[in-house]
Design an enzyme around this catalytic site. Structure first.
Site, PDB file in Angstrom:
ATOM      1  N   GLN A   1      -4.329  -1.422   9.892  1.00 41.55           N
ATOM      2  CA  GLN A   1      -4.301  -2.796   9.149  1.00 41.55           C
ATOM      3  C   GLN A   1      -4.662  -3.960  10.174  1.00 41.55           C
ATOM      4  OE1 GLN A   1      -3.018  -3.398   6.066  1.00 41.55           O
ATOM      5  NE2 GLN A   1      -3.780  -5.535   6.350  1.00 41.55           N
TER       6      GLN A   1
ATOM      7  N   ASP B   1     -11.173   3.024   4.643  1.00 40.64           N
ATOM      8  CA  ASP B   1     -11.695   1.933   4.491  1.00 40.64           C
ATOM      9  C   ASP B   1     -13.210   1.899   4.707  1.00 40.64           C
ATOM     10  OD1 ASP B   1      -9.577   0.104   3.754  1.00 40.64           O
ATOM     11  OD2 ASP B   1      -9.228  -0.127   6.080  1.00 40.64           O
TER      12      ASP B   1
ATOM     13  N   LYS C   1       1.168  -1.250  -0.113  1.00 40.61           N
ATOM     14  CA  LYS C   1      -0.036   0.098  -0.082  1.00 40.61           C
ATOM     15  C   LYS C   1       1.035   1.185  -0.013  1.00 40.61           C
ATOM     16  CE  LYS C   1      -3.719  -2.421   2.323  1.00 40.61           C
ATOM     17  NZ  LYS C   1      -4.424  -2.877   3.634  1.00 40.61           N
TER      18      LYS C   1
END
Ligand code: NAP
Length: 282
Positions: A93, A116, A49
């Site tokens: 994460q 997210d 990422k």
């Protein structure tokens, strides 16, 4: 002839578009990633990422925390990132180490930095059919990939296998907003094979290697394989690709299907949040 839904090339196209858009910005969008513990898969995901963000021209900040970090330690970092006007997007994460209350951590993220789309604010808005600040990356990537290939969703019977908060649930909501008729399966579902046989489109997010074979698939169905399973023979999806492919009209490969789209959508969400925050300051 089966069409392969090529997520990798669509993701590359989106990445290049994001790179072009970012070039003209004087202040660059900034993505912060909290990485707690030493899960090797998480370390690879975060590195990928970060690499992608930097390629596009974003700034990225990875905050590694030891596996012994307490919930309060993690929350302190989130509060600082929430307040920091240079940070546009925050990602925690997952999974977090055992003993950490994931819900409490995710809920601490300011919804306007929730890249997210996992906070109850953004998820709740999605469920109600209002526009959230961000849509979750994997579902958003799936819808984009289907649209890229002009796959009609309205009126279609779609089976979503798996009901996780990150894939199954949000993708089923997004499909309903596109006027699909959605069936959701979970590990208690009876007669999955018969249900699958009725579906025009199957989206599988189970995490069991080669779980879906041709006898689950109606002729010319469209298959989206979200599963990422590590086996002795390498990565594979939930679908037995070679066995099922000829029976489908469209199918995603693993790797090279949904995975790259997820990262591309994370980057797109980062830029969207940056733009949104700029607008709010005007
Ligand atoms: P998850 O939390 O791992 O849960 C799996 C889901 O599958 C659960 O809802 C479970 O039902 C259901 N399930 C298990 N066995 C089943 C069966 N026999 N029949 C029907 N449903 C069954 O889900 P996830 O986090 O969405 O992950 C699923 C897979 O997608 C994993 O391989 C993951 O690595 C992959 N993934 C890929 C991406 C990507 O970018 N490509 C992103 C996210 C996840 P219950 O709820 O009843 O337990």
């Amino acid at each position: 002839m089966t069409v392969i839904l090529d997520g990798k090339s669509l993701a590359n196209k989106i990445t290049e578009e994001l790179k072009n858009k970012t070039q003209s910005l004087t202040n660059k969008p900034k993505l912060a990633v909290l990485l707690v513990g030493d899960n090797p898969a998480s370390q690879i995901y975060v590195k990928n990422k970060q690499k992608k963000a930097e390629y596009i021209g974003f700034e990225s900040l990875v905050i590694p925390l030891p596996k012994e970090a307490t919930e309060d330690n993690i929350l302190e970092h989130i509060y600082i990132l929430n307040e920091d006007t240079n940070i546009n997007a925050i990602l925690v994460q997952l999974p977090l180490p055992d003993g950490i209350n994931q819900k409490r951590i995710i809920e601490a993220i300011d919804p306007i930095k929730d890249v997210d789309g996992f906070t109850s604010y953004n998820f709740g808005r999605l469920a109600l059919g209002y526009k959230p600040y961000t849509y979750p990356c994997t579902p958003k990537g799936i819808i984009k990939l289907l649209e890229e290939y002009n796959i009609e969703l309205s009126g279609k019977n779609v089976l979503v296998i798996g009901r996780s908060n990150i894939v199954g649930k949000p993708v089923s909501l997004m499909l309903q907003q596109k006027n699909a008729t959605v069936t959701m399966a979970n590990s208690y579902t009876q007669n999955l094979r018969e249900i699958s046989k009725q579906a025009d489109i199957i989206i599988s997010a189970v995490g069991k290697p080669k779980f879906i074979t041709q006898d689950y698939i109606k002729d010319d169905a469209i298959i989206v394989d979200v599963g990422i399973n590590r086996t002795d023979n390498g990565l594979c999806g939930d679908i037995d690709f070679e066995n099922a492919k000829e029976h489908t009209s469209h199918i995603t490969p693993v790797p090279g299907g949904v995975g790259p789209m997820t990262i591309a959508m994370l980057m797109e969400n980062t830029l969207e949040l940056y733009n949104l925050q700029k607008e709010l300051l005007l």
